[in-house]
Design a protein around this motif. Structure first.
Motif, PDB file in Angstrom:
ATOM      1  N   THR A   1      41.715  35.680  36.999  1.00 44.58           N
ATOM      2  CA  THR A   1      40.486  35.114  37.252  1.00 44.58           C
ATOM      3  C   THR A   1      39.200  35.852  36.385  1.00 44.58           C
ATOM      4  OG1 THR A   1      41.017  34.353  39.542  1.00 44.58           O
ATOM      5  CG2 THR A   1      38.670  34.150  38.997  1.00 44.58           C
ATOM      6  N   ILE A   2      38.508  35.163  35.858  1.00 41.57           N
ATOM      7  CA  ILE A   2      37.326  35.889  35.064  1.00 41.57           C
ATOM      8  C   ILE A   2      35.911  35.473  35.313  1.00 41.57           C
ATOM      9  CG2 ILE A   2      36.306  36.385  32.890  1.00 41.57           C
ATOM     10  CD1 ILE A   2      38.823  35.901  31.379  1.00 41.57           C
ATOM     11  N   VAL A   3      35.194  36.307  35.916  1.00 38.32           N
ATOM     12  CA  VAL A   3      33.963  36.000  36.745  1.00 38.32           C
ATOM     13  C   VAL A   3      32.977  36.779  35.688  1.00 38.32           C
ATOM     14  CG1 VAL A   3      32.293  36.145  38.514  1.00 38.32           C
ATOM     15  CG2 VAL A   3      34.714  35.908  38.814  1.00 38.32           C
TER      16      VAL A   3
ATOM     17  N   VAL B   1      39.331  45.098  28.586  1.00 37.25           N
ATOM     18  CA  VAL B   1      39.588  46.292  28.641  1.00 37.25           C
ATOM     19  C   VAL B   1      40.134  46.647  30.236  1.00 37.25           C
ATOM     20  CG1 VAL B   1      38.489  48.582  28.506  1.00 37.25           C
ATOM     21  CG2 VAL B   1      37.669  46.821  27.172  1.00 37.25           C
ATOM     22  N   HIS B   2      41.391  47.023  30.118  1.00 35.84           N
ATOM     23  CA  HIS B   2      42.074  47.502  31.298  1.00 35.84           C
ATOM     24  C   HIS B   2      41.877  48.964  31.747  1.00 35.84           C
ATOM     25  CE1 HIS B   2      43.849  43.968  29.993  1.00 35.84           C
ATOM     26  NE2 HIS B   2      44.808  43.806  30.962  1.00 35.84           N
ATOM     27  N   LEU B   3      41.434  48.907  33.004  1.00 37.10           N
ATOM     28  CA  LEU B   3      41.440  50.606  33.513  1.00 37.10           C
ATOM     29  C   LEU B   3      42.083  51.096  34.491  1.00 37.10           C
ATOM     30  CD1 LEU B   3      37.548  49.994  33.590  1.00 37.10           C
ATOM     31  CD2 LEU B   3      38.761  51.023  31.760  1.00 37.10           C
TER      32      LEU B   3
ATOM     33  N   ARG C   1      31.691  33.671  25.108  1.00 37.01           N
ATOM     34  CA  ARG C   1      32.864  33.012  24.583  1.00 37.01           C
ATOM     35  C   ARG C   1      34.144  33.621  25.273  1.00 37.01           C
ATOM     36  NH1 ARG C   1      30.238  34.023  20.350  1.00 37.01           N
ATOM     37  NH2 ARG C   1      31.748  35.972  19.653  1.00 37.01           N
ATOM     38  N   ALA C   2      34.981  32.780  25.518  1.00 42.52           N
ATOM     39  CA  ALA C   2      36.387  33.272  26.081  1.00 42.52           C
ATOM     40  C   ALA C   2      37.510  32.339  25.676  1.00 42.52           C
ATOM     41  CB  ALA C   2      36.377  33.236  27.662  1.00 42.52           C
ATOM     42  N   SER C   3      38.319  32.956  24.761  1.00 40.97           N
ATOM     43  CA  SER C   3      39.508  32.033  24.153  1.00 40.97           C
ATOM     44  C   SER C   3      40.261  31.290  25.034  1.00 40.97           C
ATOM     45  CB  SER C   3      40.219  32.838  23.270  1.00 40.97           C
ATOM     46  OG  SER C   3      40.725  33.807  23.815  1.00 40.97           O
ATOM     47  N   GLY C   4      40.640  31.878  26.285  1.00 47.45           N
ATOM     48  CA  GLY C   4      41.220  31.031  27.401  1.00 47.45           C
ATOM     49  C   GLY C   4      40.710  29.937  27.872  1.00 47.45           C
TER      50      GLY C   4
ATOM     51  N   LEU D   1      32.188  31.325  36.762  1.00 44.97           N
ATOM     52  CA  LEU D   1      33.519  31.439  36.637  1.00 44.97           C
ATOM     53  C   LEU D   1      34.145  30.973  35.464  1.00 44.97           C
ATOM     54  CD1 LEU D   1      36.274  31.710  38.503  1.00 44.97           C
ATOM     55  CD2 LEU D   1      36.266  29.373  38.543  1.00 44.97           C
ATOM     56  N   LEU D   2      34.539  31.884  34.669  1.00 43.38           N
ATOM     57  CA  LEU D   2      35.015  31.719  33.176  1.00 43.38           C
ATOM     58  C   LEU D   2      36.190  31.072  32.904  1.00 43.38           C
ATOM     59  CD1 LEU D   2      33.331  34.520  31.069  1.00 43.38           C
ATOM     60  CD2 LEU D   2      32.209  32.409  31.724  1.00 43.38           C
ATOM     61  N   ARG D   3      37.081  31.465  33.866  1.00 44.39           N
ATOM     62  CA  ARG D   3      38.464  31.039  33.975  1.00 44.39           C
ATOM     63  C   ARG D   3      39.040  31.354  35.214  1.00 44.39           C
ATOM     64  NH1 ARG D   3      42.671  34.570  30.291  1.00 44.39           N
ATOM     65  NH2 ARG D   3      42.519  36.179  31.785  1.00 44.39           N
TER      66      ARG D   3
ATOM     67  N   PRO E   1      53.639  45.294  30.863  1.00 47.72           N
ATOM     68  CA  PRO E   1      53.620  44.307  31.865  1.00 47.72           C
ATOM     69  C   PRO E   1      52.292  44.580  32.759  1.00 47.72           C
ATOM     70  CG  PRO E   1      55.128  46.257  32.632  1.00 47.72           C
ATOM     71  CD  PRO E   1      54.626  46.410  31.293  1.00 47.72           C
ATOM     72  N   THR E   2      51.921  43.546  33.384  1.00 50.09           N
ATOM     73  CA  THR E   2      50.799  43.432  34.338  1.00 50.09           C
ATOM     74  C   THR E   2      51.148  42.602  35.262  1.00 50.09           C
ATOM     75  OG1 THR E   2      49.130  41.838  34.002  1.00 50.09           O
ATOM     76  CG2 THR E   2      48.905  43.853  32.745  1.00 50.09           C
ATOM     77  N   GLU E   3      50.856  42.433  36.600  1.00 46.98           N
ATOM     78  CA  GLU E   3      50.810  41.425  37.518  1.00 46.98           C
ATOM     79  C   GLU E   3      50.661  40.175  37.062  1.00 46.98           C
ATOM     80  OE1 GLU E   3      48.501  43.337  37.423  1.00 46.98           O
ATOM     81  OE2 GLU E   3      46.765  42.899  38.508  1.00 46.98           O
TER      82      GLU E   3
ATOM     83  N   GLY F   1      31.874  41.435  19.228  1.00 46.93           N
ATOM     84  CA  GLY F   1      30.417  41.660  18.999  1.00 46.93           C
ATOM     85  C   GLY F   1      29.499  41.226  19.832  1.00 46.93           C
ATOM     86  N   GLN F   2      29.991  40.645  21.321  1.00 46.00           N
ATOM     87  CA  GLN F   2      29.021  40.347  22.191  1.00 46.00           C
ATOM     88  C   GLN F   2      28.565  41.559  22.863  1.00 46.00           C
ATOM     89  OE1 GLN F   2      30.259  36.631  24.381  1.00 46.00           O
ATOM     90  NE2 GLN F   2      32.258  37.129  23.225  1.00 46.00           N
ATOM     91  N   ASP F   3      27.414  41.435  23.757  1.00 44.85           N
ATOM     92  CA  ASP F   3      26.861  42.683  24.460  1.00 44.85           C
ATOM     93  C   ASP F   3      27.510  42.779  25.823  1.00 44.85           C
ATOM     94  OD1 ASP F   3      25.529  40.373  25.673  1.00 44.85           O
ATOM     95  OD2 ASP F   3      23.487  41.057  25.171  1.00 44.85           O
TER      96      ASP F   3
HETATM   97  O1  TXA Z   1      45.472  38.634  33.071  1.00 43.13           O
HETATM   98  C1  TXA Z   1      44.960  38.821  32.183  1.00 43.13           C
HETATM   99  O2  TXA Z   1      43.560  38.533  32.182  1.00 43.13           O
HETATM  100  C2  TXA Z   1      45.710  39.173  30.925  1.00 43.13           C
HETATM  101  C3  TXA Z   1      46.464  40.680  31.216  1.00 43.13           C
HETATM  102  C4  TXA Z   1      46.991  40.949  30.153  1.00 43.13           C
HETATM  103  O3  TXA Z   1      45.421  41.572  31.630  1.00 43.13           O
HETATM  104  N1  TXA Z   1      44.844  39.252  29.854  1.00 43.13           N
HETATM  105  C5  TXA Z   1      44.336  38.171  29.275  1.00 43.13           C
HETATM  106  O4  TXA Z   1      43.791  38.275  28.078  1.00 43.13           O
HETATM  107  O5  TXA Z   1      44.776  36.993  29.658  1.00 43.13           O
HETATM  108  P1  TXA Z   1      43.285  37.243  26.855  1.00 43.13           P
HETATM  109  O6  TXA Z   1      42.583  38.006  25.718  1.00 43.13           O
HETATM  110  O7  TXA Z   1      44.487  36.485  26.668  1.00 43.13           O
HETATM  111  O8  TXA Z   1      42.285  36.592  27.702  1.00 43.13           O
HETATM  112  C6  TXA Z   1      41.118  37.142  27.995  1.00 43.13           C
HETATM  113  C7  TXA Z   1      40.012  36.323  28.267  1.00 43.13           C
HETATM  114  C8  TXA Z   1      39.692  35.789  26.928  1.00 43.13           C
HETATM  115  O9  TXA Z   1      39.426  34.202  27.108  1.00 43.13           O
HETATM  116  C9  TXA Z   1      38.542  36.471  26.427  1.00 43.13           C
HETATM  117  O10 TXA Z   1      37.648  35.853  25.628  1.00 43.13           O
HETATM  118  C10 TXA Z   1      37.835  36.803  27.847  1.00 43.13           C
HETATM  119  O11 TXA Z   1      38.929  37.122  28.648  1.00 43.13           O
HETATM  120  N2  TXA Z   1      36.921  37.985  27.797  1.00 43.13           N
HETATM  121  C11 TXA Z   1      37.255  39.154  27.595  1.00 43.13           C
HETATM  122  N3  TXA Z   1      36.103  39.847  27.421  1.00 43.13           N
HETATM  123  C12 TXA Z   1      35.086  39.094  27.550  1.00 43.13           C
HETATM  124  C13 TXA Z   1      33.566  38.977  27.313  1.00 43.13           C
HETATM  125  N4  TXA Z   1      32.944  40.380  27.070  1.00 43.13           N
HETATM  126  N5  TXA Z   1      32.915  37.955  27.572  1.00 43.13           N
HETATM  127  C14 TXA Z   1      33.575  36.915  27.553  1.00 43.13           C
HETATM  128  N6  TXA Z   1      34.791  36.898  27.711  1.00 43.13           N
HETATM  129  C15 TXA Z   1      35.414  37.757  27.731  1.00 43.13           C
END
Ligand code: TXA
Ligand code: MG
Length: 356
Positions: free
Chosen positions: A192-194, A66-68, A234-237, A206-208, A32-34, A114-116
């Motif tokens: 949120t992904i930055v 990667v979770h830390l 790239r981000a699959s989300g 802002l990626l997500r 589980p995560t929040e 494979g990305q840097d």
């Molecule tokens: O809340 C969350 O982020 C959850 C929990 C489990 O931590 N994880 C999550 O993981 O949503 P995932 O894989 O379903 O979505 C992660 C997103 C993906 O769109 C992935 O492509 C992007 O993060 N991502 C991860 N590492 C990346 C990187 N190096 N560059 C660009 N996007 C990255």
């Protein structure tokens, strides 16, 4: 490996130790995560990371987060760390924020597709933190995407995870994925992904969107993150079609709800409905209805469970009443838009009367 479920605190301590050992041996653990449940593996073991891709049915060029542990050394995982990254970590970790940074040379490319770059996040959920502290003595990283099949709705309970991977009936049989049960995820939508890996050239991106809004990030770093661009990692989300249940989903503005439901009824369709406003009368085509919370955090918390419940109603179509458009709702609206990626097409197909 066994399916683990947590009932009491001492049992949970044992389960967490077992789960850490499974990860150290290259196995998979859902935890589980929040935000949502993750499907974890040792981030430094490319075979274990490959097993995540195989279990999810996900293309292997998609990076995972990667979770830390809170005490982790960010410098071990990333290089050229921008000062803004330190500011955001101080403000929001542990919590629902993922930072994309330049991957340190010693970290396997498998976690980044494979990305840097590398995506790093420190979750606040106590079970996730206990697992991260137990795994490799707190010095490891757990690579974990959401614990769902690729493109499907993310899980916010342990039961959803078992459903996704067909583990429901495996309580007595050995299973390939251990599941730690930490109750229902509080936030309910992914972090949120930055992207801070290109600070010098493009600045923060802002990626997500998620619970932590772009505006709150701007308050901390003094720069508004730009919207996602073509050159972003790239981000699959961020794919157009994602977070989708099996039943087609359409988004409908409140004002159009009554008349469209009438059309769907006339066309002989059945609907599973998630509405916000109180409905004066629910059309007979509505097989199942959920009144969604009007506050954004409560809405996000319930969103994926609602999608799963409506998916199970066996209707021809799931209809969501469109939430408000203001910026607090950005994370929720983003997930709904992707779940309903062909909203217009689905609506016109299903509301056309079958010609006599
Ligand atoms: O809340 C969350 O982020 C959850 C929990 C489990 O931590 N994880 C999550 O993981 O949503 P995932 O894989 O379903 O979505 C992660 C997103 C993906 O769109 C992935 O492509 C992007 O993060 N991502 C991860 N590492 C990346 C990187 N190096 N560059 C660009 N996007 C990255
Ligand atoms: Mg996901």
């Amino acid at each position: 490996m066994t399916v683990v479920s947590s009932n009491s605190a001492p049992a949970l301590v044992t389960e967490i130790a077992q789960a850490a050992a499974i990860l150290e041996a290259g196995g998979l653990v859902a935890f589980p995560t929040e935000t949502v449940y993750g499907l974890g593996a040792d981030a430094e073991n490319p075979d274990a990371v490959a097993a995540i891709y195989a279990a999810k049915g996900r293309p292997s060029d998609h990076p995972v987060i990667v979770h830390l542990a809170p005490e982790a050394d960010i410098g071990y995982w990333a290089s050229d760390i921008a000062p803004q990254a330190r500011q955001l970590i101080a403000a929001f970790w542990p919590g629902p924020l993922t930072l994309i940074l330049r991957r340190a040379p010693g970290i396997p490319a498998a976690v980044s597709g494979g990305q840097d770059t590398v995506g790093l996040r420190c979750p606040s959920h106590p079970v996730a933190q206990a697992l991260l502290r137990a795994f490799k003595g707190g010095r490891g990283g757990i690579a974990a995407p959401s614990a769902n099949k690729f493109g499907h709705v993310s899980p916010t309970t342990a039961a959803h995870v078992r459903e996704e991977f067909g583990l429901a009936e495996a309580a007595h049989a050995p299973a390939a994925i251990a599941v730690l049960d930490g109750g229902q995820s509080e936030v309910g939508i992914e972090s949120t992904i930055v992207d801070l890996s290109r600070m010098a050239s493009v600045g923060p991106v802002l990626l997500r969107p998620g619970q932590i809004s772009a505006a709150r990030i701007a308050e901390v770093i003094g720069l508004m993150p730009a919207a996602i661009d073509a050159r972003a990692p790239r981000a699959s989300g961020t794919l157009d079609a994602h977070y989708a249940p099996h039943t087609p989903v359409a988004l409908l503005a409140g004002a159009a709800l009554a008349s469209t439901l009438q059309d769907l009824h006339a066309a002989g369709r059945s609907v599973a409905l998630a509405h916000l406003q109180a409905l004066p009368a629910i059309s007979p085509c509505v097989r199942s209805a959920i009144a969604m919370p009007s506050a954004v955090d409560a809405y996000a918390h319930d969103l994926y469970a609602a999608l799963r419940q409506l998916d199970g109603a066996g209707a021809d179509l799931i209809v969501f009443e469109t939430p408000p458009a203001d910026s607090h709702w950005q994370g929720v609206n983003d997930r709904l838009r992707r779940a309903a990626h062909d909203s217009q097409g689905v609506l016109s197909r299903l509301s056309a009367r079958v010609s006599p």
